[in-house]
Structures are given as C-alpha cells and as structure tokens.
Design an enzyme around this catalytic site. Structure first.
Site, PDB file in Angstrom:
ATOM      1  N   HIS A 170       0.801  -1.379   0.037  1.00  0.00           N
ATOM      2  CA  HIS A 170      -0.062  -0.178   0.084  1.00  0.00           C
ATOM      3  C   HIS A 170       0.981   1.333  -0.035  1.00  0.00           C
ATOM      4  O   HIS A 170       0.489   2.542   0.530  1.00  0.00           O
ATOM      5  CB  HIS A 170      -1.097   0.160   1.222  1.00  0.00           C
ATOM      6  CG  HIS A 170      -1.702  -1.122   1.281  1.00  0.00           C
ATOM      7  ND1 HIS A 170      -3.056  -1.760   0.949  1.00  0.00           N
ATOM      8  CD2 HIS A 170      -1.201  -2.293   2.064  1.00  0.00           C
ATOM      9  CE1 HIS A 170      -3.106  -2.816   1.251  1.00  0.00           C
ATOM     10  NE2 HIS A 170      -2.345  -3.273   2.095  1.00  0.00           N
ATOM     11  N   SER A 291      14.604  22.106 -15.521  1.00  0.00           N
ATOM     12  CA  SER A 291      13.475  22.975 -15.642  1.00  0.00           C
ATOM     13  C   SER A 291      13.956  24.076 -16.294  1.00  0.00           C
ATOM     14  O   SER A 291      15.064  24.957 -15.858  1.00  0.00           O
ATOM     15  CB  SER A 291      12.715  23.035 -14.300  1.00  0.00           C
ATOM     16  OG  SER A 291      12.046  24.323 -14.472  1.00  0.00           O
ATOM     17  N   LYS A 297      15.821  21.603 -10.301  1.00  0.00           N
ATOM     18  CA  LYS A 297      15.116  20.522 -10.768  1.00  0.00           C
ATOM     19  C   LYS A 297      15.884  19.465 -11.477  1.00  0.00           C
ATOM     20  O   LYS A 297      16.741  19.773 -12.118  1.00  0.00           O
ATOM     21  CB  LYS A 297      14.187  20.815 -11.756  1.00  0.00           C
ATOM     22  CG  LYS A 297      12.793  21.502 -10.946  1.00  0.00           C
ATOM     23  CD  LYS A 297      11.912  20.560 -10.321  1.00  0.00           C
ATOM     24  CE  LYS A 297      10.504  20.551 -10.608  1.00  0.00           C
ATOM     25  NZ  LYS A 297       9.865  19.723 -10.296  1.00  0.00           N
ATOM     26  N   GLU A 304       8.952   9.257 -16.987  1.00  0.00           N
ATOM     27  CA  GLU A 304       7.501   9.599 -16.972  1.00  0.00           C
ATOM     28  C   GLU A 304       7.000   9.365 -18.583  1.00  0.00           C
ATOM     29  O   GLU A 304       5.919   8.809 -18.713  1.00  0.00           O
ATOM     30  CB  GLU A 304       7.574  11.064 -16.824  1.00  0.00           C
ATOM     31  CG  GLU A 304       7.708  11.379 -15.414  1.00  0.00           C
ATOM     32  CD  GLU A 304       7.698  13.057 -15.192  1.00  0.00           C
ATOM     33  OE1 GLU A 304       6.663  13.508 -15.371  1.00  0.00           O
ATOM     34  OE2 GLU A 304       8.962  13.699 -15.078  1.00  0.00           O
TER      35      GLU A 304
END
Ligand code: ARG
Length: 475
Positions: A170, A291, A297, A304
């Site tokens: 979980h 970024s 970043k 992704e």
C-alpha cells in the site's frame, strides 16, 4: 459541382495495370487517400522480396515456370531490394502497396516474365507471410532488449544484495527487504514477458504462402519448400485460416501491452524513488532533464515518458481487437489496418526498453537514505510478533495484538520499537525477555527471511547467480 464530382477523376483516368482489367475508369480521388498502404507497408519490403524469391525458386523447382524466367525474376528482385535499401526506389501510391510496387518495378526491369511471379499466390497470402516474418523479427529484437534489461537488474542485484530498504505494501512501510531482492522481482516479471513473446513466436511461425487468395491453388506448388526457405516450421494447415488469421498481431500486441505495463510500474517506482522525499536512487544525467525556470530540478522525464507511452501500446492492442472482431473469413481489406498500430507499438516498446535499460544500468543507489527511512514506520514489528510466537509459544493472533500495543506505545513516545525498555515490553507481555531486542534490527530482520524466495542477503546473492544462469546463458 457537387462533392463527389470534386473527388472523381475524369473517366479517362488510368485503371490499375495490375488489377484493372475489368474496370472502365480509375479510382475516385478519395481512394488515393484511403486505399494505399505503401506509406507504411514498405517497411517490410525485405520480407516481401524474400518471400517472392522463395516463391519463384519453388515455381521453378516444381516446373511451373521456366528456369530462365525464374533466374530473371530472382536477379530483378535482388536488384530491387538494393534499390529500396539505398533509397533510389521510387514508390508509387497509385500502386497501393509494397507487393504491387515491387512487381511493377520488376516488370520494368525484366518485362513479361515478371507477370509469372504471381502464379499460384495472391496478395492475401503474400501480405500474411510478409507480416509474419516482420513480426517474428520484431519479437527477436525485443527478446534481446528484454534480456539486456534483465542483465541490468541482475547487475544491480549482485551489487546490492545486502542493501536494505523498506519493502512496501500500500506504499506504506511494511518489512525491510534488500534492494537486490527488489531488482530481482523485475527479472522474474520480464522473464515472463520473454516467455509470452517466445510463445507467440512459436505459434506464428507457420507459412501462409501458397494459401493463395483463400482456397489454395490448382498449380502443383510445394508449400513445404517455401516454408522451409523462409525459416517457418511448416505451412499453415488451412488456406482460409492462413489468409484471415491475424492472431499473431494480436498476440504480439498483448505481450507488448503487458510488457509496457511492467515498464510503467518500474517507471513509477523510479519516479517515486528519485523524488526529494524518497531520494533512494539517482538516475544518470543522460536520462533526466532540468526545468527552464526552477534551477534545482532534475526531472525523471524518461521514466515519465515510459509510463506515458504505455497508453499507446495498450491502445494498439485494443485497436486490433476491434478491427478483427466482426470480420468474416477470409481476407477483408480491414486487415490492412493491422500494420500501423503494430509498427507504432513495436517502435514504442523498443524505445521504452532502451530507456529502461539505460536507466537501470546507470542507476546509483543511495544506501544511507534507504536505511535511514527504515527508522520510521516500525518495519520490524512483524519480527517482534514472530519472536513472541517462537520464544513464548504465543498464538500468532495474540502476538499480533501484543505487538500492536507496543507499536502504539512507541508511536505515542515518538521512538522506535528497539528504543522501548524491557520493562515497557513486559508491561504488555510479562514473559518477554532481553532476547527480543536481537530481532528488532533491520539487518537481523532481512537475515532471518530465509524461506525459499525470501529476501535474506545470502539468498538474494544466490538468486542473482541463479537468474544469471537461467536467463543469460542462452541467447
Ligand atoms: N495492402 C494489403 C494489406 O495490407 C495487401 C493485401 C491486399 N489484398 C487484396 N485482396 N486487396 O493487407
């Protein structure tokens, strides 16, 4: 002028040289847009030409065409393959597909003998043959990539067989595991994917060639010899099935979709693990991006994109199931719609595998951060309960309850289980002894998980070696 006039060619438009014998006028302009497959089926030109050369050789051997015609056809086809490979071949949309483009060029080169090549076959068995050959090659390439991915996981497992991290259920801290054990879980997952592709390959490896349009042919062809020449296990048994079957496309896409789902789960873990909150791993620079506004970043873009591209592969499977679901036997032009989804899925899976291989190969593990995060979430609570069962002969349900009370006590005080005193423990279960503290450490916990398939470091090390033997030995 109404719409249909706009789209209709004058009656003087040429009819197709190849199939136009019974037509008075050429195709409507809309057909230029909807009918041709040459823009995508040129991709299997090599398979098409290999199939034609095998067919021509068989026609000669069976005495159906002359040796001279067969030699001219073979020579012409070999030259055409070179022309396409070196980019000098001019494709024509009016010629619809790769089969007719090649045949028309062969006629330019060798004249009327080219017209004998299509004896005893049809584009229906031709396309089924070509596409099976292409998919077979794609399966072999994907198997190689899956093997490389497994190798990357196995290497990480060998390096980190004893590196502890929280195991999750979980996405809550559950029990300590080793990072190597986690890596080897993916080796099994992708091993099953290889098995599914291999299984699909076994079933697809039958030759449709010689099924002709749908019914077979009256010429004394030898389907065994063309099947053997093209590396098939044998000819497809039933001519109707041979030209109407696209199960091999769907099986490929099903295996590709599930593989993509597995890559997506991996990508999701990489995204979680690279977040500042987890900081378990660092992806190689080559697979992350910065970024344009936030200088700090380091985004896991490749992961992704792997996660995102999964949608395309699943979509391709769905597309093919829908294309085929209402088709009567045998060939229907709908089946031309099998190619673009398959090509896109194969390309997408291939680039996702390449990215995943690169990410796992270059992954650096932050072992201190993994260990530090085991300080929270009481990962050794199960070890305490198990000790109560083993040392005090407590029924597991009671041990679970006692441990729950001790977890609550520790949580209320903001400390770990191991920080409670023996007196604290005995206030809940008087029979507890000093020996309990030996099972509360993370390292003791993983070391104790020695049941088959468990996470004990020595088992993980052996499992990595076994995985290497099982998956890396054969090619
Ligand atoms: N371009 C067609 C395809 O991709 C080849 C087979 C055409 N057969 C036919 N009878 N029109 O499936």
């Amino acid at each position: 002028m109404n719409d249909s006039d706009q789209h209709t060619r004058p009656d003087t438009a040429p009819t197709s040289q190849i199939w136009g014998g019974r037509f008075n006028s050429g195709p409507d302009q809309v057909m230029d847009a909807i009918n041709p497959s040459i823009d995508f089926d040129r991709r299997f030109y090599a398979q098409d030409i290999a199939g034609s050369r095998a067919h021509a050789a068989m026609l000669v051997a069976a005495g159906i065409i002359s040796a001279a015609d067969g030699a001219a056809i073979d020579q012409g086809l070999a030259e055409i393959a070179d022309e396409i490979a070196n980019g000098s071949f001019v494709f024509s949309r009016a010629l619809e597909d790769i089969h007719m483009n090649v045949e028309a060029r062969l006629r330019e080169k060798i004249g009327d003998a080219a017209g004998r090549l299509h004896t005893g076959r049809s584009r229906n068995d031709q396309v089924a043959t070509d596409f099976r050959l292409w998919v077979r090659g794609a399966i072999d390439a994907i198997d190689g990539q899956l093997r490389d991915l497994q190798a990357a996981f196995i290497e990480q497992a060998e390096r980190h067989y004893a590196t502890v991290m929280p195991g999750f259920t979980h996405l809550q801290t559950a029990q300590p595991v080793t990072f190597g054990h986690h890596m080897l879980a993916y080796v099994e997952m992708f091993g099953r994917d290889r098995g599914r592709f291999a299984d699909a390959r076994r079933r697809l490896n039958q030759s449709p060639l010689g099924a002709a349009a749908l019914a077979g042919t009256s010429f004394p062809i030898d389907r065994d010899s063309t099947a053997a020449a093209l590396g098939f296990d044998g000819p497809a048994i039933n001519s109707l099935d041979a030209v109407s079957d696209r199960d091999f496309v769907i099986e490929f896409l099903a295996a590709a979709a599930l593989t993509s789902v597995h890559l997506s789960r991996l990508a999701e873990e990489l995204i979680i693990w690279t977040s500042a909150q987890f900081n378990y791993v660092r992806l190689p620079d080559g697979f992350t991006t910065g970024s344009s506004i936030m200088p700090q970043k380091r985004n896991a873009d490749a992961a992704e994109l792997v996660r995102g591209k999964t949608g395309r592969v699943i979509g391709a499977l769905n597309a093919l199931l829908v294309v085929v679901k209402g088709l009567p036997l045998a060939f229907n032009k709908d089946m031309q719609e099998d190619k673009e989804p398959l090509f896109d899925a194969a390309d997408t899976l291939s680039v996702c595998l390449a990215a995943s291989i690169g990410m796992i190969n270059g992954l650096t593990v932050n072992a201190p951060a993994m260990r530090a995060s085991l300080a929270a979430g009481f990962p050794t609570a199960t070890d305490l309960a198990d000790w109560l069962v083993r040392a005090l002969n407590m029924p597991f349900r009671d041990a679970h309850h006692v441990t729950g009370s001790l977890v609550k006590m520790a949580e209320d005080r903001g400390v770990d289980l191991a920080d409670l005193s023996l007196a604290d423990m005995q206030s809940v279960a008087p029979a507890i002894t000093e020996a309990v503290f030996a099972v509360l450490s993370v390292d003791a916990s993983v070391a104790s998980r020695t049941s088959f398939g468990g996470t004990a470091p020595e088992l993980v090390r052996a499992a990595a070696a076994a995985a290497r033997a099982r998956y890396m030995a054969s090619t």
